[in-house]
Enzyme design. Structure first.
Site, short mmCIF file in Angstrom:
data_model
loop_
_atom_site.label_atom_id
_atom_site.label_comp_id
_atom_site.label_asym_id
_atom_site.label_seq_id
_atom_site.Cartn_x
_atom_site.Cartn_y
_atom_site.Cartn_z
N THR A 204 0.83 -1.21 0.00
CA THR A 204 0.00 0.00 0.00
C THR A 204 0.86 1.26 0.00
O THR A 204 1.94 1.28 0.58
CB THR A 204 -0.91 0.06 1.26
OG1 THR A 204 -1.64 -1.15 1.35
CG2 THR A 204 -1.86 1.24 1.24
N VAL A 233 -12.08 -6.55 1.08
CA VAL A 233 -11.69 -5.16 0.90
C VAL A 233 -11.02 -4.73 2.20
O VAL A 233 -11.51 -5.03 3.29
CB VAL A 233 -12.95 -4.29 0.61
CG1 VAL A 233 -12.67 -2.83 0.82
CG2 VAL A 233 -13.43 -4.54 -0.82
N GLY A 234 -9.91 -4.02 2.10
CA GLY A 234 -9.20 -3.59 3.30
C GLY A 234 -9.58 -2.17 3.71
O GLY A 234 -10.65 -1.67 3.36
N ASP A 235 -8.67 -1.53 4.41
CA ASP A 235 -8.93 -0.17 4.90
C ASP A 235 -8.71 0.90 3.83
O ASP A 235 -9.26 2.00 3.93
CB ASP A 235 -8.03 0.13 6.10
CG ASP A 235 -6.54 -0.02 5.77
OD1 ASP A 235 -6.18 -0.90 4.94
OD2 ASP A 235 -5.73 0.74 6.32
N GLY A 258 -4.91 -4.04 7.24
CA GLY A 258 -6.11 -3.22 7.05
C GLY A 258 -7.22 -3.54 8.02
O GLY A 258 -7.96 -2.64 8.47
N1 GLY Z 1 -3.72 -1.70 4.30
C1 GLY Z 1 -3.99 -2.35 3.09
C2 GLY Z 1 -4.85 -3.51 3.21
O1 GLY Z 1 -4.91 -4.13 4.26
O2 GLY Z 1 -5.51 -3.87 2.24
#
Ligand code: GLY
Length: 353
Positions: A204, A233-235, A258
Site C-alpha cells: 500500500t 476489501v481492506g482499509d 487493514g
Molecule cells: N492496508 C492495506 C490492506 O490491508 O488492504
C-alpha cells in the site's frame, strides 16, 4: 421547468427547509476555518513513496491542489510493476485476480471518492478522484467501479505480471499439504527460498499533502492483502480508515494490516487526535496504541501478548508538520523544502523479537 432544473429546485427547497430553524433562535455561526501563514508544501507517505512525495511537493509548488498532487505522486508507484503491493504487478487474491482499492479526500471541499475491488485498471486513485468529482457518491465497487472507469476512458489491462503470477503459484503450491498443488521441493527438486516472506503480506501507499496555504488532501492506493479471499476489501478505500483529512486539522492515513485499521477507524481517529492538540507523530502513536488495546484474540497476539502484525499511521497537520508511528520500527517518506527523505517512524514496540 425541465426535469433537471425541477429536481435542483426541489432539492434547494428541501435544503432550505432543513436549515430553517423551527424557533426564532439564530443558527450558531459556522466555526471559522483555521488559516495558516504561507509555508512550504509538505507531503508524507509510506516508505515506498520517496519519489511520490517529491512529485507531490513539486506539483503543489506549481499550484496544484493537494488532493491532485497526492494522486499524481502515488501514480508512479501504481505504475511500477516491481512494487507488488500497489497497482500494476500487485499480488493477486487467492484466485489469482488482482483487485485494487483506493480513496482520495479533498480538504477544501470536504469531499471524497473511492473505489474498491476494482480490476484491470492500474490507477485506482485516479478513478477515485473521478468518483469524487463526477458523481454524488463516495464509493463504487467491483463491476460498477470498472464500468465507471471505462466510461471515463481508463484503459483496461492485465495487472498480473509474470513475477506476481509466479509468487501466487508458489503460494498455492506451498500453503497446504492437503490439496493437490505440489511444490517442486515436494517432488525432490531444488526450490526457491520462500513462504514466510509472503505470509500476511500487505503493502500500500498512503500520501498526505499540505500546500503553502495550509490546504490539505490525501490518497491511499493498494492491491491489498496478498492472497486474500475473493471479495475482501481492506482499509485503503474506506474514508476514515485508510485515509482521511479535515481542512481545519490535517491528514491521516495508514498502511499495513487493514483489518486492524478498520476496527479502530484509524485515519479519522488520527486526525481527531490532532484536532485535540496532538502533534502528527503523537496522534499516530495514539492510534497505534488503540490498535494494540483493541487486539484481544489470541491468534493475533505473539508470545509476549503484543499484536503479531505491523500497522503504520502517517499524518500531517495544517501547520506543515509531518509524522508517523507504527506497531514495530520502520521508515516513512517525507518531503518539504529540504527535499525527499526517509525517516524513522515512532514505534510502540522496539522490535518484533
Ligand atoms: N492496508 C492495506 C490492506 O490491508 O488492504
Amino acid at each position: 421547468m425541465s426535469d433537471l432544473s425541477r429536481r435542483k429546485f426541489l432539492r434547494a427547497a428541501a435544503v432550505g427547509a432543513a436549515v430553517t430553524p423551527a424557533c426564532s433562535v439564530a443558527p450558531a455561526a459556522a466555526a471559522p476555518s483555521v488559516r495558516v501563514r504561507r509555508q512550504s508544501p509538505i507531503a508524507v507517505a509510506s516508505s515506498n513513496g520517496l519519489e511520490a512525495v517529491r512529485i507531490a511537493v513539486e506539483r503543489m509548488q506549481a499550484g496544484m491542489r493537494p488532493v491532485d498532487a497526492a494522486v499524481a505522486g502515488v501514480e508512479v508507484v501504481e505504475n511500477d510493476p516491481n512494487d507488488n503491493s500497489v497497482g500494476l504487478g500487485g499480488l493477486p487474491n487467492e484466485r489469482g485476480i488482482v483487485t485494487l482499492d483506493s480513496c482520495v479526500m479533498d480538504g477544501p471541499s470536504g469531499l471524497g471518492g473511492a473505489v474498491a475491488h476494482l480490476q484491470n485498471i492500474k490507477n485506482p486513485a485516479q478513478v477515485a478522484l473521478k468518483v469524487m468529482r463526477h458523481t454524488d457518491h463516495v464509493l463504487l465497487v467491483a463491476e460498477g467501479a470498472l464500468e465507471f472507469a471505462r466510461a471515463h476512458g481508463f484503459r483496461e489491462q492485465d495487472l498480473l505480471t509474470d513475477a506476481s503470477r509466479k509468487i501466487w503459484l508458489e503460494w498455492l503450491e506451498k500453503r497446504s499439504s492437503v490439496d493437490d498443488w505440489i511444490s517442486p521441493e515436494e517432488n525432490g527438486e531444488h526450490g526457491t527460498e520462500w513462504f514466510q516472506k509472503y505470509k500476511d503480506k500487505t503493502g500500500t501507499i498512503h500520501l498526505g499533502a499540505v500546500d503553502a496555504n495550509g490546504d490539505v488532501g490525501s490518497c491511499t492506493t493498494t492491491s491489498g492483502l496478498a492472497f486474500k479471499l475473493n471479495g475482501r476489501v481492506g482499509d485503503s478505500p474506506l474514508l476514515g480508515c485508510g485515509n482521511y483529512c479535515d481542512n481545519d486539522v490535517g491528514t491521516g492515513g495508514s498502511t499495513g494490516r487493514g483489518e486492524a485499521c478498520i476496527l479502530v477507524n484509524g485515519a479519522a481517529f488520527t486526525v481527531h487526535q490532532m484536532a485535540l492538540g496532538k502533534s502528527p507523530t503523537d496522534a499516530c502513536l495514539e492510534t497505534v496504541k488503540r490498535v494494540a488495546r483493541m487486539t484481544r484474540v489470541a491468534r493475533l497476539l505473539d508470545a509476549k501478548g503484543r499484536p503479531d502484525f505491523q500497522v503504520k499511521f502517517y499524518a500531517t497537520d495544517k501547520r506543515g508538520r509531518a509524522g508517523a508511528a507504527a506497531m514495530y520500527p520502520g521508515k516513512f517518506a517525507v518531503c518539504d523544502d529540504s527535499g525527499p527523505r526517509l525517516e524513522d517512524l515512532a514505534a510502540l514496540f522496539d522490535s518484533r523479537d
